[in-house]
Design an enzyme around this catalytic site. Structure first.
Site, PDB file in Angstrom:
ATOM      1  N   ASP A 100      34.732  39.800  35.911  1.00  0.00           N
ATOM      2  CA  ASP A 100      33.319  40.181  35.888  1.00  0.00           C
ATOM      3  C   ASP A 100      33.160  41.702  35.899  1.00  0.00           C
ATOM      4  OD1 ASP A 100      34.194  40.390  38.539  1.00  0.00           O
ATOM      5  OD2 ASP A 100      32.484  39.341  39.409  1.00  0.00           O
ATOM      6  N   ASP A 103      36.433  47.489  39.533  1.00  0.00           N
ATOM      7  CA  ASP A 103      35.981  48.552  40.428  1.00  0.00           C
ATOM      8  C   ASP A 103      37.184  49.452  40.736  1.00  0.00           C
ATOM      9  OD1 ASP A 103      34.533  50.033  42.236  1.00  0.00           O
ATOM     10  OD2 ASP A 103      34.391  48.483  43.755  1.00  0.00           O
ATOM     11  N   ASP A 159      27.730  38.323  42.403  1.00  0.00           N
ATOM     12  CA  ASP A 159      26.971  37.955  43.598  1.00  0.00           C
ATOM     13  C   ASP A 159      26.869  39.093  44.607  1.00  0.00           C
ATOM     14  OD1 ASP A 159      29.723  37.933  44.502  1.00  0.00           O
ATOM     15  OD2 ASP A 159      29.007  36.854  46.265  1.00  0.00           O
TER      16      ASP A 159
HETATM   17  P1  5GP Z   1      38.562  45.751  42.349  1.00  0.00           P
HETATM   18  O1  5GP Z   1      39.849  45.120  42.747  1.00  0.00           O
HETATM   19  O2  5GP Z   1      38.512  46.193  40.906  1.00  0.00           O
HETATM   20  O3  5GP Z   1      38.138  46.843  43.288  1.00  0.00           O
HETATM   21  O4  5GP Z   1      37.477  44.659  42.614  1.00  0.00           O
HETATM   22  C1  5GP Z   1      36.945  43.815  41.708  1.00  0.00           C
HETATM   23  C2  5GP Z   1      36.101  42.778  42.412  1.00  0.00           C
HETATM   24  O5  5GP Z   1      35.251  43.385  43.423  1.00  0.00           O
HETATM   25  C3  5GP Z   1      35.165  42.122  41.428  1.00  0.00           C
HETATM   26  O6  5GP Z   1      35.752  41.011  40.842  1.00  0.00           O
HETATM   27  C4  5GP Z   1      33.998  41.766  42.325  1.00  0.00           C
HETATM   28  O7  5GP Z   1      34.257  40.537  42.957  1.00  0.00           O
HETATM   29  C5  5GP Z   1      33.947  42.853  43.369  1.00  0.00           C
HETATM   30  N1  5GP Z   1      33.005  43.917  42.984  1.00  0.00           N
HETATM   31  C6  5GP Z   1      33.292  45.199  42.740  1.00  0.00           C
HETATM   32  N2  5GP Z   1      32.182  45.884  42.379  1.00  0.00           N
HETATM   33  C7  5GP Z   1      31.164  44.990  42.400  1.00  0.00           C
HETATM   34  C8  5GP Z   1      29.765  45.082  42.093  1.00  0.00           C
HETATM   35  O8  5GP Z   1      29.196  46.121  41.723  1.00  0.00           O
HETATM   36  N3  5GP Z   1      29.045  43.927  42.221  1.00  0.00           N
HETATM   37  C9  5GP Z   1      29.603  42.757  42.613  1.00  0.00           C
HETATM   38  N4  5GP Z   1      28.792  41.698  42.687  1.00  0.00           N
HETATM   39  N5  5GP Z   1      30.913  42.623  42.893  1.00  0.00           N
HETATM   40  C10 5GP Z   1      31.692  43.740  42.786  1.00  0.00           C
END
Ligand code: 5GP
Length: 175
Positions: A100, A103, A159
């Site tokens: 989705d 980050d 979410d």
């Molecule tokens: P990463 O490992 O890239 O930091 O995290 C990715 C996950 O963090 C995404 O799959 C999601 O579940 C959550 N996440 C990061 N940023 C957002 C955001 O802006 N909105 C939402 N709903 N979830 C996020």
């Protein structure tokens, strides 16, 4: 408990659909004649993956993984703990990880390592949203519908505490 959060529109339902048609066209061209396996990352990617696969003009298999909840599962080395993994044998398949939102990139970098050890033909990343401000890894997002600097986004599968996934558009949640 949040009181009256503000939802600032980022992408409408129509804009999302148009972007998906565009990347589905590119993916279909890039993977023509190859055995493509889409691996959706639960839960957030379920709506995106279901729209994406219906716009592909090539055959694709589908499976899902689920990383355990964010925070207590990732070490700084990007190791990811899976609550559910794929049932399909990934050997010699061209894997496209469907996420989705990216980050820090730790989830995808952990998943990439996990699948690379299983002998796929290739592995690439398709993310609905590429949010780069907090990126901690050098992973490359190969296909995306929207790039943004920052902000907590909800809707269209994303979410906040299990709410807002069903919104047809994408919004910036301002608390
Ligand atoms: P990463 O490992 O890239 O930091 O995290 C990715 C996950 O963090 C995404 O799959 C999601 O579940 C959550 N996440 C990061 N940023 C957002 C955001 O802006 N909105 C939402 N709903 N979830 C996020």
């Amino acid at each position: 408990m949040m009181t009256n959060p503000e939802l600032v529109p980022i992408l409408t339902k129509e804009e999302i659909q148009q972007k998906i048609v565009d990347i589905a066209g590119i993916i279909s061209r890039d993977y023509a004649g190859k055995e493509l396996l889409l691996i959706g990352i639960l839960k957030g990617a379920f709506i995106f993956l279901s729209d994406l696969v219906r716009h592909l003009s090539i055959p694709a298999q589908i499976d899902f993984v689920r990383a355990s909840s964010y925070g207590d599962t990732m070490s700084s080395s990007g190791t990811v703990t899976l609550a559910h993994t794929v049932q399909i044998d990934v050997r010699n398949k061209h894997i496209l990880l469907v996420e989705d939102i990216v980050d820090t990139g730790l989830t995808l970098s952990g998943l990439q390592k996990y699948f690379l050890s299983q002998g796929p033909a290739s592995i690439k990343i398709c993310a609905l949203i590429d949010k780069y401000e907090r990126r901690e890894t050098d992973i490359r997002v190969d296909y995306t519908c929207h790039t943004t600097h920052e902000g907590f986004l909800v809707g269209y599968g994303l979410d906040y505490a299990e709410n807002y996934r069903g919104l047809p558009g994408i919004y910036h949640l301002k608390i």
